[in-house]
Design an enzyme around this catalytic site. Structure first.
Site, PDB file in Angstrom:
ATOM      1  CG  ASP A  67      -0.161  -0.241   2.530  1.00 33.45           C
ATOM      2  OD1 ASP A  67       0.749  -0.450   2.581  1.00 33.45           O
ATOM      3  OD2 ASP A  67      -0.886  -0.812   3.608  1.00 33.45           O
ATOM      4  CG  ASN A 133      -8.955  -1.069  11.642  1.00 30.03           C
ATOM      5  OD1 ASN A 133      -8.106  -1.838  11.457  1.00 30.03           O
ATOM      6  ND2 ASN A 133      -9.256  -0.121  11.061  1.00 30.03           N
ATOM      7  CG  HIS A 135      -5.737  -1.943   8.778  1.00 36.50           C
ATOM      8  ND1 HIS A 135      -5.790  -0.573   8.759  1.00 36.50           N
ATOM      9  CD2 HIS A 135      -4.634  -2.375   9.056  1.00 36.50           C
ATOM     10  CE1 HIS A 135      -4.742  -0.237   9.111  1.00 36.50           C
ATOM     11  NE2 HIS A 135      -3.807  -1.117   9.470  1.00 36.50           N
ATOM     12  CD  GLU A 140      -8.436   1.077   7.408  1.00 37.12           C
ATOM     13  OE1 GLU A 140      -8.474   0.216   8.019  1.00 37.12           O
ATOM     14  OE2 GLU A 140      -7.763   2.115   7.449  1.00 37.12           O
TER      15      GLU A 140
HETATM   16  P1  PGA Z   1       2.011  -0.996  12.611  1.00 37.78           P
HETATM   17  O1  PGA Z   1       0.972  -0.896  11.531  1.00 37.78           O
HETATM   18  O2  PGA Z   1       3.163  -1.877  12.368  1.00 37.78           O
HETATM   19  O3  PGA Z   1       2.738   0.428  12.631  1.00 37.78           O
HETATM   20  O4  PGA Z   1       1.541  -1.393  13.922  1.00 37.78           O
HETATM   21  C1  PGA Z   1       0.648  -2.273  10.929  1.00 37.78           C
HETATM   22  C2  PGA Z   1      -0.696  -2.079  10.281  1.00 37.78           C
HETATM   23  O5  PGA Z   1      -1.424  -0.970  10.354  1.00 37.78           O
HETATM   24  O6  PGA Z   1      -0.767  -2.899   9.393  1.00 37.78           O
END
Ligand code: PGA
Length: 240
Positions: A67, A133, A135, A140
């Site tokens: 992404d 959450n 995702h 999302e």
């Molecule tokens: P993080 O993000 O490794 O910074 O916790 C993970 C994500 O949002 O997929």
């Protein structure tokens, strides 16, 4: 689903690095799906270290990132392009032509990204973090799973979580382009790393919850080769 709990976050992430190392050693021209965020940094550090020691070559490896934010200059250190440069691309012998990040802002460009993955033979190993959450990538929680690469409006909880990297929540881009659930599920192997207590609910729901687009990671229950690596905190609800 294979599930391993490590004593601390660094060990869980380094284990992901070991799986990537094994993948490249087994198949020199592996196609890797790569992730950004805080979680995978120790995995990239391990890979860079093995490369420096001369035991890991990226010469024929091809990469596709999950992404990228929409509307951010790629020279901005907070862009995922810049993140990957800093943590991996500038430090190993990946060929520029073999590095891909989604940078399209239109449906046609998103489809072209999926076509490139397909034409590369599909992803051999997809590295994933997980959102609080649930995702994966920037898929999302929602009413349906979206199959291909697409433009996403970020959830408020994601904006809050990512605000720590920006000067204020107002600066967090509101949109991103993300591989879809179908793109992720098509990978031959998925390695998901989750660390920290704020990920404990997402990990529990991913493994024990119903499969629902309200918890996007729950679809991984259906993946034939999915390895989940966590620290003790992220596994907190599993061990209860
Ligand atoms: P993080 O993000 O490794 O910074 O916790 C993970 C994500 O949002 O997929």
């Amino acid at each position: 689903m294979e599930f391993h709990v490590y004593d601390n976050a660094r060990a869980a992430c380094e284990a992901a690095g070991a799986l990537i190392m094994a993948q490249i050693t087994r198949k020199g021209d592996s196609v890797l799906g790569l992730a950004t965020g805080s979680t995978p940094i120790p995995a990239y550090e391990k890979l860079v270290g093995w490369h420096k020691e001369g035991i890991l070559s990226f010469e024929h490896v091809r990469t596709f990132n999950l992404d990228e934010y929409v509307g951010i200059d790629y020279a901005n250190p907070l862009s995922y392009h810049a993140f990957m440069e800093e943590h991996l691309f500038s430090k190993v012998n990946l060929k520029r032509k073999n590095i891909h990040l989604p940078d399209g802002h239109s449906a046609t460009e998103c489809q072209a990204y999926d076509r490139m993955i397909y034409e590369a033979g599909g992803i051999d190993l997809q590295l994933l973090g997980i959102g609080r959450n649930g995702h994966i990538g920037f898929n999302e929680p929602g009413k349906e799973f979206v199959y291909g690469t697409h433009i996403v409006t970020l959830a408020e909880s994601t904006i809050e979580a990512n605000a720590r990297f920006f000067k204020s929540p107002d600066e967090v881009p509101r949109q991103a382009v993300s591989m879809g659930i179908g793109t992720i599920m098509s990978a031959r192997c998925v390695v998901l790393v989750a660390t920290g207590k704020e990920k404990a609910d997402a990990v529990y729901n991913m493994i024990h919850g119903p499969i629902t687009p309200e918890v996007p990671c729950s679809i991984l229950q259906l993946h034939p080769c999915c390895v989940v690596l966590t620290d003790r905190e992220a596994a907190g609800r599993m061990e209860a």
